[in-house]
Scaffold this motif. Sequence first.
Motif, short mmCIF file in Angstrom:
data_model
loop_
_atom_site.label_atom_id
_atom_site.label_comp_id
_atom_site.label_asym_id
_atom_site.label_seq_id
_atom_site.Cartn_x
_atom_site.Cartn_y
_atom_site.Cartn_z
N ARG A 18 68.53 42.19 22.66
CA ARG A 18 67.79 43.42 22.92
C ARG A 18 66.32 43.16 22.63
N VAL A 19 65.48 43.83 23.40
CA VAL A 19 64.04 43.66 23.21
C VAL A 19 63.57 44.70 22.20
N ILE A 20 62.78 44.26 21.23
CA ILE A 20 62.21 45.17 20.24
C ILE A 20 60.69 45.11 20.34
N LEU A 21 60.08 46.24 20.59
CA LEU A 21 58.61 46.26 20.61
C LEU A 21 58.15 46.56 19.20
N LYS A 50 61.86 34.83 28.40
CA LYS A 50 62.32 35.89 27.51
C LYS A 50 63.68 35.52 26.93
N GLU A 53 67.01 37.50 27.14
CA GLU A 53 67.88 37.46 28.31
C GLU A 53 68.79 36.25 28.31
N VAL B 549 71.57 35.58 33.12
CA VAL B 549 70.68 36.75 33.08
C VAL B 549 70.66 37.56 34.38
N ARG B 552 73.86 39.43 34.89
CA ARG B 552 74.05 40.45 33.85
C ARG B 552 73.19 41.67 34.16
N ASN B 553 71.98 41.43 34.66
CA ASN B 553 71.06 42.54 34.92
C ASN B 553 71.08 42.99 36.38
N ASP B 800 66.63 49.14 28.27
CA ASP B 800 65.46 49.65 27.55
C ASP B 800 65.17 48.82 26.31
N ALA B 801 63.90 48.73 25.98
CA ALA B 801 63.52 48.08 24.73
C ALA B 801 63.63 49.10 23.61
N LEU B 802 63.85 48.62 22.40
CA LEU B 802 63.77 49.49 21.23
C LEU B 802 62.37 49.35 20.66
N THR B 803 61.85 50.42 20.10
CA THR B 803 60.51 50.35 19.54
C THR B 803 60.58 50.51 18.03
N ALA B 804 59.93 49.59 17.36
CA ALA B 804 59.90 49.69 15.91
C ALA B 804 58.97 50.83 15.51
#
Lengths: 110, 818
Positions: A18-21, A50, A53, B549, B552-553, B800-804
């Motif tokens: 998972r991408v974390i900003l 990335k 992925e 990838v 998957r996407n 979606d990305a997670l945001t800290a």
Amino acid sequence: MNEFKIGHISEFPERRGRVILFGEIELAMFKLSDGTVRAVENRCPHKNGKLSEGIVCDHHVYCPLHDWKIDLHDGLVQAPDDGCVETYPVLVDDNGNVILQVSGANSKVS
Amino acid sequence: MKKKLVMIGNGMAGVSFVEQLLKLNPHRYDITIIGAEPHPNYNRIMLSSVLAGDANMQDIVLNDWDWYRNNNITLLAGQTATAIDTAAKTVTTDKKEVVSYDELVIASGSLPFMLPLPGADKEGVIAFRDIKDCETMIETSKKYRKAVVIGGGLLGLEAARGLINLNMEVKVVHIHGYLMERQLDETAARMLQSELERQGMQFLLSKQSDTILGKKRVTGLSFKDGSQVEADLIVMAVGIKPNVQLAKDSGIEVNRGIVVDDHLQTSVQNIYSVGECAEHRGIAYGLVAPLYEQGAILAKQLAGVENEGYHGSVVSTKLKVSGVNVFSAGRFTDEPGTKALRVQDDLDGIYKKVVFQNGKVVGAVLFGDTADGSRLFSLIRKGEDFSGREKEVLFGPSGGAGAVVSSADLVADMSGDEIVCGCNGITKDTIIEAITEQSCVSVNEIKACTKASGSCGGCKPLVEAILTSTLGADNVKTIKEGICGCTKHSRDEVVEAIKKMHLTTTKEVMHVMEWDNPEGCSKCRPALNYYLGMAWPEEHEDELESRFVNERNHANIQKDGTFSVVPRIYGGVTTPEDLKKIATVAEKYNVPMVKFTGGQRIDLLGVKKEDLPHMWRELDMPSGYAYGKALRTVKTCVGNTFCRFGTQDAIKMGIDMEKKFERLNTPHKVKLAVSGCPRNCSEATIKDLGVVAIDGGWEIHVGGNGGMKLRAAELLVKVKTEEEVLEWTGAYLQFYRETANFAERTSEWAGRIGLGAIKKALETKEDREALVARIDKTLALTKDPWQQIVESDDLRKAFDALTAPASPEAAAAGDAAI
């Protein structure tokens, strides 16, 4: 040491990135099959692929662009390639909260 | 106090010498290296790979900055030595740094030889020598199309190959009548030329360049015979000359190169020279092996180790030119008094020539198959007399293929510092060290440890021979090549186990079949996931985490991490409504590029991952599977709907096929086409399956490929009706699904098992119907993936990305945004 709550463990499918900003930094987080969560900078040292992925096998991720293999424990690129990515400690607390631990030095969040 | 060693030059020959020296006597010297290029030591031989995009700067670095640091070497990178004071024993650089030495090594290499043509100073005229030249070529290819390479030798052809890979039109100009005349005879050169022409290179032979045309920037090149060609870029690759100016200015004896004796010492005490700049007994070498040999001797000399001195190198050339193996050694041209043994096989593109004089092998040329190279080279050096039995050299004593010199003898003959892997500069000793000290027992392990045989692979037989002679044949692990490094099981064994033991997850397969890595690797996981889905379409639950990838996407990842979206456009036929919809979505999401694909559809490129599900929802069109090992497109011509030549309804046939087989997972991508007449405008005979209409029926061609390895499809069958086309296509695709290796295109598969085997499997109606029943079962289970993702919150979240949270305090406030 600063702690940032990123989300809940249920939001992390096993062996998927998972991408974390995180401020200006983009991280890739992975829940491994042993239940632990690992975080690395989301950029392969080879051609900036990335890592989020990539395919995850035990505690390694394979970059999706050119298949470099990176150890998620220490960020080291595996032979015969060479290099490393920044790693960040992650803790999963008793309530299942996924918490990123950042020392003052590598935090770029203002 | 340590003595001071200074080296001018930071290239392959010089740094290899320093490495050897450090091994022999690590503490004898304080070492300073002066290098003009702002890079650490890199593998110049691999520059063409950088051009080809197979490697980047980092990949070709031989000694990184850390190496210099760890060995306490002072590296003055980006500085050029400008003067040597042989009396005061100092070197001065262009940055005014003055370094004093006890021992000085000049390893300044060579300079590209630039033809002094009028106009050679124009913009767009370059050499092919260093990283900077490569960068110029890459930049130029983005703006210009036409390139001319002057020089049809090895260097020129490598430059040309790189430019072809950069999608430029390349003409190679050569003054000689055939290519690479220093390494090849005419027959081999002609074979090479036709192979390169097949790859898209054009040649102007026996042409003498006259003037470079253009105002500020080059626009063309004219020749002595009055003809001319257009050019946006001219690469001069006619040769190199030893870089001797500094030595000459400093009063060191210079001929063509810097003159050195058998101890590699120049005419001045305490000054040595190795590499392309040095001239030993009248020869300045330009290949890497002799340079390493010189470095090894000098290392012994300066380490204070007794040595026999350097006595020159017998040169052999073994290389890969644009994917073709060539080898030559010794005197390989026909001269009075020589006789040659020739074998020429145009079918497989193989040519072998061995030249004898008085019964002894004096030279050889090999093209296509260079396995005999090392053995022939050793025969040349040994000078064994083969009078009366010359043919044994190629055919063995019985006239068969027996080897005259066993590979063990060959290895025993090699000195320890002889280069085995030319691409990576790996010596025999390094390989033996990997075997004895790092316990390597297979070629693959040696490759992983040392990179030997890792680039072009030409030296693999030699590495094997060294392994066998070091460990003894019994101790060598003859690795049965499994489907990947995690297992020794072949594809067939794995599939059989999946079917027999009813395995339905990758985890089970790895467990039951005792995988070395508990969770596999990026090669076997997708393969197993495919085999499981093929064998157990109902029971196997597709494993997203084992998908590459793109699959998957459900979108193609691009080099910058964005994705592309290609909706299904059946048979390449669209409507104004669909086009408007695509245009609206492309505008709304600021899609940077909208492009027609080669398969008659529209590609929206540069899409952010998080936008994908939203775009799919608004497009409301099925996925085109442009990202998958799956059915891609069915390309059609307009057929008899509009075309005056059309004999059948190609469009309807194509759309029917695409609707029937869409969403089908296959070992590799599958592209189909339908043409309405034998003019074949949809190029059906270079497709995985192509249908060509004839009067009163259809021809089905299979196993074609218009991509990486061009292959014409072969005629499988002629049928009368559209139903028959669908039946044969279904049976063929299912047979491919069930028998091909994962990631094997139909062209490779058909070439491997033969058209006969395919025909036989599809021969009877019963067999075809059984295959069709199985493919129908699989097809019935497929669903459009875009729609599934759009409709499922769970699936969508992964995009979606997670945001800290912005600060650690905020963490307490609650959930991160999702």
